[in-house]
Design an enzyme around this catalytic site. Structure first.
Site, PDB file in Angstrom:
ATOM      1  CE  LYS A   1      -1.741   2.976   2.548  1.00  0.00           C
ATOM      2  NZ  LYS A   1      -1.776   4.306   1.890  1.00  0.00           N
TER       3      LYS A   1
ATOM      4  CD  GLU B   1      12.866   3.810   8.331  1.00  0.00           C
ATOM      5  OE1 GLU B   1      12.859   4.725   9.186  1.00  0.00           O
ATOM      6  OE2 GLU B   1      12.888   4.003   7.110  1.00  0.00           O
TER       7      GLU B   1
ATOM      8  CB  CYS C   1      12.749   8.789   8.867  1.00  0.00           C
ATOM      9  SG  CYS C   1      13.610   7.763   7.707  1.00  0.00           S
TER      10      CYS C   1
ATOM     11  CD  GLU D   1       9.895  12.493  12.125  1.00  0.00           C
ATOM     12  OE1 GLU D   1       8.820  11.908  12.329  1.00  0.00           O
ATOM     13  OE2 GLU D   1      10.861  11.963  11.553  1.00  0.00           O
TER      14      GLU D   1
END
Ligand code: NAP
Ligand code: MG
Length: 505
Positions: free
Chosen positions: A200, A275, A309, A409
């Site tokens: 997906k 992750e 990331c 973040e």
């Protein structure tokens, strides 16, 4: 239905022809409409215009795709194929990616906004490379022979060994920051190991994964081995993560959704690898070569518009050189031309979406309102007034660890810069985060480099470099940055399970 606007910059290219075709789901090697008949809009981040309407797969489509993947895993030719044949197909996918580099790079720029030149030298070649790297493993998935002692049966003899078997039907859910590369990092090892997959892609950037699906069929993947269900996270993604006939789910994205994936997986206790996000420290000592450290630290945060990331988003600089480094990075930032990714002069394209634009500009405001000062940037770029999602590369100084912009973040081109005086305290400050994905250390002192590399709690520590990726080098997170590793031989553990066989002789 919204009209589709194909940018003039690609009007005569193969990617434009491909874009005009219907965007369906790949199930059992057929491109099919979703059962609910719905689509969602995909936007050009450079203009905010709609570039495609893509099939919105839902739970029923996920179920159909999982059934196809299950049949392919249990009974299809994939299972009977020799490792060598399987490896050849995986290799061929890598070759086809390379052969279609220009077209794939265009789709990536159109869908994600990143500069075309970057997509051509980084995203697409790395995607091809991981297929070739993993292809070689198909023939090397070896177990061990194990000398066992069996204390309570001293007079018996046994022959014990392990088999490394594919984990089965795998659900893979990927983000929008490196759309093709994230698909490749997931698919290549899963296929090399003999798994079957339902993928997906992110709703913001489904295009290159669909084109990759076509290339994978061209490479000779048998029916049902790779299924691609585009759709929204809350529907298609959630249905995949909770499906009871999926043996494993591999996810890349936010830590928040990562936790939802873990919960969704409890029904059948499917295996999970994650992750997730990061807030990576990047530490510059006064003995570092600033000619490499300054551009290195700039690139650590500004590469891919900070939508990495592992972005080096918490900068720590030894006090004596703080001003020199901060102003040096500001100079680097001023050299960055922000614009449409198809423009040759562009170094930084738009952010991926309106949502991400809102998020990043909100964080800029939060930082400035809580006392930080912007040495450069700190706002949207003026090009945003025409509808694109442009922001300025930003350095926030006068920041400290208690600030939201230092803790959370941001996932945009915003670095918080702080100074340090005591080299001993820097390990604790680096590790003061819920995340542990990556870190950077810049120093000429080799002993210190090794000490810090050991002491920092992160899945990757770059010394005198940053954002170095290679198919052979494992990548993944400590703490809330994830479970498991991608790339290298370590990733094979995500897609294999070990069977012990013990034979009484
Ligand atoms: P996200 O929501 O975590 O999305 C990642 C993937 O998960 C997408 O395919 C998404 O589908 C899907 N998803 C969303 N909700 C789901 C659910 N309930 N069940 C199953 N799958 C689900 O990330 P995002 O919304 O794109 O970005 C939000 C933030 O996540 C970013 O600002 C950034 O901080 C972080 N992020 C991290 C990474 C990374 O590489 N670690 C990558 C991207 C984003 P949809 O696309 O439909 O939402
Ligand atoms: Mg989302």
């Amino acid at each position: 239905m919204t009209a589709i606007a194909i940018p003039p910059s690609i009007a005569s290219r193969p990617s434009a022809q491909w874009l005009s075709k219907p965007k369906q789901l790949l199930i059992n090697n057929q491109w099919v409409d979703p059962q609910g008949g719905e689509t969602f809009d995909v936007f050009n981040p450079a203009t905010g215009e709609v570039i495609a309407q893509v099939a919105a797969g839902e739970a029923a489509d996920i179920d159909k795709a999982v059934k196809a993947a299950r049949r392919a895993f249990e009974d299809g030719p994939w299972k009977k194929m020799t490792p060598s044949e399987r490896g050849k197909i995986v290799w061929r996918i890598g070759e086809l990616i390379d052969q279609h580099c220009d077209e794939l790079a265009e789709l990536e720029t159109l869908d994600n906004g990143k500069p075309l030149a970057v997509a051509k030298v980084a995203d697409v070649p790395l995607a091809g490379d991981i297929f070739r790297y993993m292809a070689g493993y198909a023939t090397k998935l070896e177990g061990n022979t194990i000398p066992i002692s069996v204390l309570y049966a001293p007079d018996s003899q046994f022959h014990a060994f392990t088999l490394r078997e594919p984990v089965g039907v795998v659900g893979q859910i990927i983000p929008w920051n490196f759309p093709l590369l994230m698909a490749a990092w997931k698919l290549a090892p899963a296929l090399a190991c003999g798994c079957t997959v339902v993928l997906k892609p992110a709703e913001q950037t489904p295009l290159s994964a669909m084109r990759l699906g076509e290339l994978a069929l061209e490479a000779g993947l048998p029916e049902g081995v790779l299924n691609i269900v585009t759709g929204l996270g809350e529907t298609a993604g959630a249905a995949l993560a909770s499906h009871n006939d999926v043996d494993k789910v591999a996810f890349t994205g936010s830590t928040e959704v990562g936790k939802m994936i873990v919960n969704a997986a409890t029904g059948n206790l499917k295996k999970v690898t994650l992750e997730l996000g990061g807030k990576s420290p990047n530490v510059i000592f006064k003995d570092a070569d600033l000619n490499t450290a300054i551009p290195g630290a700039a690139s650590a945060i500004f590469f891919n518009h900070g939508q990495c990331c592992c972005a080096g988003s918490r900068l720590y600089v030894e006090k004596e050189i703080f001003d020199e480094v901060a102003s040096g990075i500001a100079e680097e930032a001023k050299k960055i031309t922000v614009g449409d990714g198809f423009d040759e002069n562009t170094v930084m394209g738009p952010l991926v979406s309106q949502e991400q634009f809102d998020r990043v500009t909100k964080y800029m405001d939060i930082g400035l309102n809580s006392g930080a000062k912007a040495l450069c940037g700190g706002s949207a770029n003026e090009a945003a007034k025409d509808g694109g999602y442009y922001v300025n590369p930003t350095i926030l100084v006068d920041t400290h660890e208690q600030m939201q912009v230092v803790q959370e973040e941001i996932f945009g081109p915003v670095v918080t810069a702080m100074s340090f005086t005591d080299p001993e305290e820097i390990v604790a400050r680096s590790n003061d985060s819920i995340y542990g994905l990556a870190a950077g250390v810049w120093t000429a002192d080799i002993s210190r480099a090794h000490r810090l590399a050991k002491a920092i709690k992160a899945g990757t520590v770059w010394v005198n470099c940053y954002n170095v990726f290679d198919s052979a080098m494992p990548f993944g997170g400590y703490k809330q940055s994830g479970w498991g590793r991608e790339m290298g031989h370590e990733v094979l553990n995500n897609y294999l399970q070990t069977k012990s066989v013990c034979i009484g002789l």
